[in-house]
Design an enzyme around this catalytic site. Structure first.
Site, PDB file in Angstrom:
ATOM      1  N   HIS A 115       0.828  -1.224   0.000  1.00 43.07           N
ATOM      2  CA  HIS A 115       0.000   0.000   0.000  1.00 43.07           C
ATOM      3  C   HIS A 115       0.855   1.264   0.000  1.00 43.07           C
ATOM      4  O   HIS A 115       1.591   1.521   0.945  1.00 43.07           O
ATOM      5  CB  HIS A 115      -0.929   0.011   1.226  1.00 43.07           C
ATOM      6  CG  HIS A 115      -1.654   1.313   1.364  1.00 43.07           C
ATOM      7  ND1 HIS A 115      -1.424   2.195   2.394  1.00 43.07           N
ATOM      8  CD2 HIS A 115      -2.561   1.919   0.558  1.00 43.07           C
ATOM      9  CE1 HIS A 115      -2.169   3.276   2.220  1.00 43.07           C
ATOM     10  NE2 HIS A 115      -2.867   3.130   1.124  1.00 43.07           N
ATOM     11  N   VAL A 126       5.828   2.410   1.714  1.00 46.72           N
ATOM     12  CA  VAL A 126       4.928   1.364   1.221  1.00 46.72           C
ATOM     13  C   VAL A 126       4.637   0.440   2.402  1.00 46.72           C
ATOM     14  O   VAL A 126       5.563  -0.118   2.999  1.00 46.72           O
ATOM     15  CB  VAL A 126       5.546   0.542   0.069  1.00 46.72           C
ATOM     16  CG1 VAL A 126       4.512  -0.460  -0.463  1.00 46.72           C
ATOM     17  CG2 VAL A 126       6.026   1.447  -1.065  1.00 46.72           C
ATOM     18  N   GLU A 127       3.364   0.314   2.760  1.00 46.53           N
ATOM     19  CA  GLU A 127       2.985  -0.612   3.828  1.00 46.53           C
ATOM     20  C   GLU A 127       2.878  -2.012   3.219  1.00 46.53           C
ATOM     21  O   GLU A 127       2.046  -2.254   2.346  1.00 46.53           O
ATOM     22  CB  GLU A 127       1.647  -0.200   4.436  1.00 46.53           C
ATOM     23  CG  GLU A 127       1.739   1.123   5.182  1.00 46.53           C
ATOM     24  CD  GLU A 127       0.395   1.546   5.763  1.00 46.53           C
ATOM     25  OE1 GLU A 127       0.141   1.237   6.937  1.00 46.53           O
ATOM     26  OE2 GLU A 127      -0.385   2.195   5.050  1.00 46.53           O
ATOM     27  N   VAL A 128       3.764  -2.912   3.667  1.00 46.75           N
ATOM     28  CA  VAL A 128       3.757  -4.292   3.188  1.00 46.75           C
ATOM     29  C   VAL A 128       2.994  -5.105   4.231  1.00 46.75           C
ATOM     30  O   VAL A 128       3.434  -5.227   5.379  1.00 46.75           O
ATOM     31  CB  VAL A 128       5.200  -4.812   3.013  1.00 46.75           C
ATOM     32  CG1 VAL A 128       5.213  -6.294   2.680  1.00 46.75           C
ATOM     33  CG2 VAL A 128       5.910  -4.011   1.913  1.00 46.75           C
ATOM     34  N   GLU A 156       3.987  -4.817   8.259  1.00 48.55           N
ATOM     35  CA  GLU A 156       3.097  -4.717   9.422  1.00 48.55           C
ATOM     36  C   GLU A 156       2.756  -6.102   9.951  1.00 48.55           C
ATOM     37  O   GLU A 156       2.690  -7.062   9.197  1.00 48.55           O
ATOM     38  CB  GLU A 156       1.884  -3.863   9.046  1.00 48.55           C
ATOM     39  CG  GLU A 156       2.389  -2.444   8.735  1.00 48.55           C
ATOM     40  CD  GLU A 156       1.346  -1.452   8.268  1.00 48.55           C
ATOM     41  OE1 GLU A 156       0.152  -1.783   8.269  1.00 48.55           O
ATOM     42  OE2 GLU A 156       1.751  -0.330   7.912  1.00 48.55           O
TER      43      GLU A 156
END
Ligand SMILES: NC(=O)c1ccc[n+]([C@@H]2O[C@H](COP(=O)([O-])OP(=O)(O)OC[C@H]3O[C@@H](n4cnc5c(N)ncnc54)[C@H](O)[C@@H]3O)[C@@H](O)[C@H]2O)c1
Length: 284
Positions: A115, A126-128, A156
């Site tokens: 994200h 970037v949220e993985v 996360e």
């Protein structure tokens, strides 16, 4: 690498720019009738429109999905991606809020969230977010992939709707709308408060380190003892989300910013963000 971009709206086009700038071949699929026209800004040797999803992903090493934020759409699409993309391809979704466990098929070990924040060719995070079925190898490859693009991936540990960034944003936006609805400030006055205080600070230090410093030499411990109780006693607002009340807020935002075009405002935002990044670099 060959990268398939599925969905060429706001986020898909920005990812396309970043992927192409890093020398990757990009195949883009989107049913929008003006696809060929919007891809004209890219190097045609690097970025090409595909006739459909199957063609876009056929030789892909990585797929970045940016279609509508709709569970049924993502379920159908990822079921097809697992079938149509090569068996080694990473299958990443830009979803802002839907955890991938809700749409990954049974054999979804390569499916996970990547994200970004808009626009991903400028904003590093970037949220993985792995789902229940995501393999450790896919997580590691996603982190490596985003790092290779100069992004800052954060893995996360649990799936929560909205992940971390959008939950923080939602909490702040709720209070911002409530303050405007109470007539405390107009939207542009609230934005002035933000960019000249918290926004500036948070580009350098996050809320926890900021509070640790806010407590002086006594740190976060002193801050919680000193002003923690008055912060907790403050009741934050709950905005009126009825259509009429929402329409009033929309009109207030349009009054504040409607005299400038989207392109002009976006250019100005990107210019400032890039200038800030040139000082802060990647925030680890
Ligand atoms: N806009 C943001 O700030 C933001 C930030 C981070 C993540 N996201 C996420 O990225 C995704 C895309 O958001 P957006 O803002 O770019 O939306 P958007 O509406 O700008 O773009 C979505 C695109 O998907 C296309 N599309 C529809 N059906 C399709 C199909 N079958 N195959 C391929 N493409 C199809 C549409 O034609 C459209 O161009 C969403 O999941 C959203 O939650 C958005």
């Amino acid at each position: 690498m060959r990268i398939a971009v599925i969905g060429a709206g706001t986020i898909g086009l920005s990812w396309t720019k970043l992927f192409a700038e890093h020398g990757h071949d990009v195949r883009v699929s989107d049913p929008r009738p003006d696809l060929a026209e919007v891809l004209r800004e890219f190097d045609p040797a690097r970025v090409r429109a595909a006739a459909d999803v199957a063609e876009a992903v056929r030789d892909a090493d990585v797929v970045q999905e940016n279609g509508p934020e709709n569970l049924a759409f993502k379920k159908d699409l990822f079921a097809a991606l697992v079938e149509q993309a090569p068996s080694h391809a990473l299958l990443l979704s830009s979803s802002s809020a839907i955890p991938s466990s809700e749409f990954a098929p049974e054999d979804g070990s390569r499916v996970l969230i990547g994200h970004p924040f808009n626009p991903p060719h400028v904003v590093p995070l970037v949220e993985v977010v792995p789902g229940e079925r995501t393999s450790e190898d896919s997580i590691r490859r996603a982190v490596e992939f985003y790092r290779s693009l100069g992004r800052v991936p954060v893995v996360e540990r649990k799936e929560v709707p909205g992940f971390v960034g959008n939950r923080l944003q939602a909490a702040l936006q709720r209070e911002a709308v409530s303050l405007v609805q109470q007539g405390v400030v107009t939207p542009d006055e609230l934005d002035t408060v933000m960019v000249n205080s918290l926004g500036l600070r948070w580009a350098a230090v996050g809320p926890f380190l900021g509070s640790h410093l806010g407590g002086g030499p006594g740190g976060y411990r002193h801050l919680t003892e000193h002003i923690g109780s008055s912060m907790h006693a403050m009741r934050v607002g709950e905005p009126d989300t009825s259509p009429e009340a929402t329409e009033k807020v929309v009109q207030a935002v349009e009054r504040a910013y409607g005299d400038k075009s989207y392109a002009e405002l976006a250019r100005e935002r990107d210019r400032k963000q890039i200038a800030i990044l040139s000082v802060t670099g990647e925030q680890k």
